[in-house]
Write a protein that holds these residues in place. Structure first.
Motif, PDB file in Angstrom:
ATOM      1  N   THR A 279       8.130   6.575  -3.823  1.00 14.82           N
ATOM      2  CA  THR A 279       7.043   7.394  -4.371  1.00 14.82           C
ATOM      3  C   THR A 279       6.906   7.150  -5.868  1.00 14.82           C
ATOM      4  OG1 THR A 279       7.421   9.081  -2.666  1.00 14.82           O
ATOM      5  CG2 THR A 279       6.169   9.751  -4.614  1.00 14.82           C
ATOM      6  N   GLU A 280       8.027   7.099  -6.567  1.00 14.88           N
ATOM      7  CA  GLU A 280       7.999   6.814  -8.001  1.00 14.88           C
ATOM      8  C   GLU A 280       7.442   5.413  -8.273  1.00 14.88           C
ATOM      9  OE1 GLU A 280      11.816   9.671  -9.167  1.00 14.88           O
ATOM     10  OE2 GLU A 280      12.124   7.541  -8.731  1.00 14.88           O
ATOM     11  N   THR A 281       7.766   4.454  -7.399  1.00 13.50           N
ATOM     12  CA  THR A 281       7.248   3.092  -7.544  1.00 13.50           C
ATOM     13  C   THR A 281       5.740   3.058  -7.329  1.00 13.50           C
ATOM     14  OG1 THR A 281       9.359   2.160  -6.805  1.00 13.50           O
ATOM     15  CG2 THR A 281       7.443   0.709  -6.705  1.00 13.50           C
ATOM     16  N   TYR A 282       5.247   3.779  -6.309  1.00 13.24           N
ATOM     17  CA  TYR A 282       3.798   3.860  -6.078  1.00 13.24           C
ATOM     18  C   TYR A 282       3.093   4.416  -7.303  1.00 13.24           C
ATOM     19  CZ  TYR A 282       3.177   2.543  -1.178  1.00 13.24           C
ATOM     20  OH  TYR A 282       3.061   1.836  -0.002  1.00 13.24           O
ATOM     21  N   CYS A 283       3.698   5.415  -7.941  1.00 14.37           N
ATOM     22  CA  CYS A 283       3.090   5.996  -9.141  1.00 14.37           C
ATOM     23  C   CYS A 283       3.009   4.969 -10.267  1.00 14.37           C
ATOM     24  CB  CYS A 283       3.882   7.227  -9.582  1.00 14.37           C
ATOM     25  SG  CYS A 283       3.713   8.646  -8.458  1.00 14.37           S
ATOM     26  N   ARG A 284       4.047   4.153 -10.408  1.00 15.61           N
ATOM     27  CA  ARG A 284       4.021   3.124 -11.459  1.00 15.61           C
ATOM     28  C   ARG A 284       2.972   2.043 -11.172  1.00 15.61           C
ATOM     29  NH1 ARG A 284       9.647   3.358 -10.942  1.00 15.61           N
ATOM     30  NH2 ARG A 284       9.692   1.301  -9.954  1.00 15.61           N
ATOM     31  N   HIS A 285       2.718   1.771  -9.893  1.00 12.74           N
ATOM     32  CA  HIS A 285       1.768   0.728  -9.501  1.00 12.74           C
ATOM     33  C   HIS A 285       0.416   1.334  -9.113  1.00 12.74           C
ATOM     34  CE1 HIS A 285       4.356  -2.945  -9.208  1.00 12.74           C
ATOM     35  NE2 HIS A 285       5.323  -2.052  -9.079  1.00 12.74           N
ATOM     36  N   HIS A 286       0.003   2.417  -9.777  1.00 10.51           N
ATOM     37  CA  HIS A 286      -1.195   3.136  -9.339  1.00 10.51           C
ATOM     38  C   HIS A 286      -2.468   2.283  -9.410  1.00 10.51           C
ATOM     39  CE1 HIS A 286      -2.651   3.809 -13.494  1.00 10.51           C
ATOM     40  NE2 HIS A 286      -1.368   3.894 -13.800  1.00 10.51           N
ATOM     41  N   LYS A 287      -2.446   1.208 -10.176  1.00  7.44           N
ATOM     42  CA  LYS A 287      -3.638   0.354 -10.255  1.00  7.44           C
ATOM     43  C   LYS A 287      -3.828  -0.502  -9.007  1.00  7.44           C
ATOM     44  CE  LYS A 287      -3.694   0.026 -15.322  1.00  7.44           C
ATOM     45  NZ  LYS A 287      -3.633  -0.885 -16.499  1.00  7.44           N
ATOM     46  N   GLU A 288      -2.805  -0.552  -8.141  1.00  8.22           N
ATOM     47  CA  GLU A 288      -2.875  -1.410  -6.959  1.00  8.22           C
ATOM     48  C   GLU A 288      -3.256  -0.647  -5.688  1.00  8.22           C
ATOM     49  OE1 GLU A 288       0.305  -4.197  -6.317  1.00  8.22           O
ATOM     50  OE2 GLU A 288       0.717  -4.354  -8.456  1.00  8.22           O
ATOM     51  N   HIS A 289      -3.528   0.652  -5.799  1.00  7.24           N
ATOM     52  CA  HIS A 289      -3.953   1.419  -4.622  1.00  7.24           C
ATOM     53  C   HIS A 289      -5.010   2.431  -5.028  1.00  7.24           C
ATOM     54  CE1 HIS A 289      -1.331   4.584  -6.188  1.00  7.24           C
ATOM     55  NE2 HIS A 289      -0.306   3.741  -6.168  1.00  7.24           N
ATOM     56  N   ARG A 290      -5.410   3.295  -4.111  1.00  9.32           N
ATOM     57  CA  ARG A 290      -6.541   4.187  -4.337  1.00  9.32           C
ATOM     58  C   ARG A 290      -6.186   5.430  -5.158  1.00  9.32           C
ATOM     59  NH1 ARG A 290     -10.597   2.511  -0.618  1.00  9.32           N
ATOM     60  NH2 ARG A 290      -9.779   1.516   1.270  1.00  9.32           N
ATOM     61  N   LEU A 291      -4.922   5.834  -5.187  1.00  5.53           N
ATOM     62  CA  LEU A 291      -4.547   7.063  -5.868  1.00  5.53           C
ATOM     63  C   LEU A 291      -4.566   6.875  -7.381  1.00  5.53           C
ATOM     64  CD1 LEU A 291      -1.604   8.469  -3.715  1.00  5.53           C
ATOM     65  CD2 LEU A 291      -4.070   8.692  -3.385  1.00  5.53           C
ATOM     66  N   THR A 292      -5.156   7.839  -8.062  1.00  3.37           N
ATOM     67  CA  THR A 292      -5.189   7.767  -9.517  1.00  3.37           C
ATOM     68  C   THR A 292      -3.838   8.187 -10.085  1.00  3.37           C
ATOM     69  OG1 THR A 292      -5.906  10.061  -9.767  1.00  3.37           O
ATOM     70  CG2 THR A 292      -7.630   8.389  -9.483  1.00  3.37           C
TER      71      THR A 292
END
Length: 451
Positions: A279-292
């Motif tokens: 989850t923390e990794t997804y937050c760091r890579h927020h430019k690669e998915h739909r979540l702001t």
């Protein structure tokens, strides 16, 4: 150029494809077999070729059934580079050590309770083995063509599914073969749509949902109904969840439902160190998915992260209404097993599976009405309400994959359908032949083809 199917053929797990060209060997994906014991035992068999002779490994994405054998391959002598996207590398830094740790933990527990046939029970590899294997990784950018071995090139294209997921095109001797990896969905809540493929001579395509289409159930309405009904009973909602991708989607839906005041503001616990790190990794890579970045921050602030075994034990004693998300998604291992032992016997609780449940797994048994399940050597009654939501799957169904291939405007000479149960793969074969008129094969394990 030749391709040999070392895994991922005839089943949805253990993906491994060996490309040979001019004495060079490239392994595309290097996954662990998961699910029923018959499949898991394959992880312990001698590797079909000498790992020392493999020049490089190329990964489509980080899920353990595609990357989880890398530490074992290294233990057996592989010393080459492992190429993947940055997102895949960042997730593998979480998943692989966690896989080794869980294997050690399961072996310790089996030895303590003496329910293993092996004395002593041993892990396939350890957390330390996994950490050492990460030194072999070489992350690369999407769309950039790189040389992975002498006169063999690879190019990565985003295909949704999870962070870092890609289709991989291998070029050698003037020929191209593209591996779809696991293909995401155009309307996924978190990941962006799969990008069209470039022209290719040969194609290897997954078929997890090769004989099924996803239902149209609104996940927000489904979650709202199950959570509210369980809270009214004074129960706990348990989501067995895959730590990467699925856990983040579940947290996103719950957070939005809370914002809309459509469910009570009960505590939400994420009890999986791997899912927390993901989850923390997804937050760091927020430019690669739909979540702001803001949406990621809300998920982070609205979730209690359960990090230590002591916190997990305390959570398992909880009697008050709450929501628990814990790995694994098919209830095949991890901390979720301890929650199931506690929560399944009580009719007030609910267990919600989200996505595909492989045949033979505990998740598959419970979804299909099992009255009891075996966990850690003992049987536990299933009195809790068991639900399954298929519409949140991160895999495209056969209609979505065919639509994606049609959009790609490719015309391969030959197609290989893999990563599916036999009926699913064969149905995908028929659909591809009918739609495109392609020559399509469903390879068996160890089949080899000259391209």
């Amino acid at each position: 150029m030749k391709i040999k199917f070392l895994g991922g053929a005839g089943t949805v797990t253990g993906s491994k494809y060996l490309i040979t060209h001019n004495n060079q060997r490239i392994l595309v994906d290097c996954g662990l077999y998961q699910g029923v014991k018959k499949l898991r035992l394959r992880n312990w068999k001698p590797f079909p070729v000498d790992p020392k002779t493999i020049n490089a490994v190329v990964l489509t994405h980080a899920h353990i059934d595609h990357s989880g054998y890398v530490p074992a391959l290294r233990k057996k002598g592989f010393k080459g580079p492992v190429y993947c996207t940055q997102g895949t590398y960042d997730l593998c830094k979480i998943l692989l050590p966690d896989s080794g740790f869980l294997q050690e933990e399961d072996a310790r527990y089996a030895n303590k309770k003496k329910f293993s046939r092996h004395n002593p029970a041993m892990p396939l590899y350890t957390e330390k083995d996994a950490i050492e294997s990460l030194k072999l990784f070489k992350p690369v950018h999407y769309h950039k063509t790189i040389e992975v071995a002498h006169h063999i090139q690879a190019t990565f294209t985003p295909v949704g599914h999870i962070l870092g997921s890609s289709a991989v095109q291998i070029t050698a001797g003037g020929k191209t073969i593209t591996f779809s990896g696991d293909v995401g969905r155009s309307e996924d809540l978190v990941m962006r749509s799969p990008e069209p493929l470039q022209s290719t001579d040969y194609l290897v395509v997954e078929s997890t949902y090769g004989n099924r289409t996803h239902d149209e159930t609104d996940p927000f309405e489904f979650f709202k109904e199950v959570i509210n009904k369980t809270m009214e009973r004074g129960g706990i909602v348990l989501f067995p969840s895959f730590a990467v991708g699925r856990a983040q989607t579940i947290l996103y839906i719950i957070q939005l439902l809370k914002e809309r005041n459509e469910i009570p503001d009960v505590p939400v616990f994420l009890n999986s160190p791997m899912a927390i790190s993901a989850t923390e990794t997804y937050c760091r890579h927020h430019k690669e998915h739909r979540l702001t970045k803001e949406e990621c921050s809300k998920i982070d602030k609205g979730t209690h992260f359960v990090r230590t075994p002591e916190e997990s034990i305390e959570l398992n004693k909880r009697k008050y209404p709450s929501i628990i998300i814990s790995a694994s998604g098919m209830a095949s291992g991890g901390r979720v097993l301890h929650h199931l032992k506690t929560l399944l016997p009580n009719h007030r609780n609910s267990v919600v599976f989200v996505g595909f449940q492989a045949p033979g797994t505990r998740g598959d048994a419970m979804v299909n009405g099992a009255q009891q399940v075996k966990i850690h050597g003992a049987y536990h009654p299933v009195r809790a309400e068991v639900c399954n939501l298929d519409s949140l799957s991160a895999h495209g169904d056969y209609n979505e994959i065919i639509g994606w291939l049609d959009q790609s405007e490719i015309a391969p000479k030959r197609v290989f359908v893999t990563h599916g149960e036999p009926a699913a793969s064969d149905n995908m074969r028929l659909k591809l032949e009918e739609k495109f008129g392609w020559t399509v094969d469903v390879p068996d394990p160890s089949d080899e083809f000259e391209l």
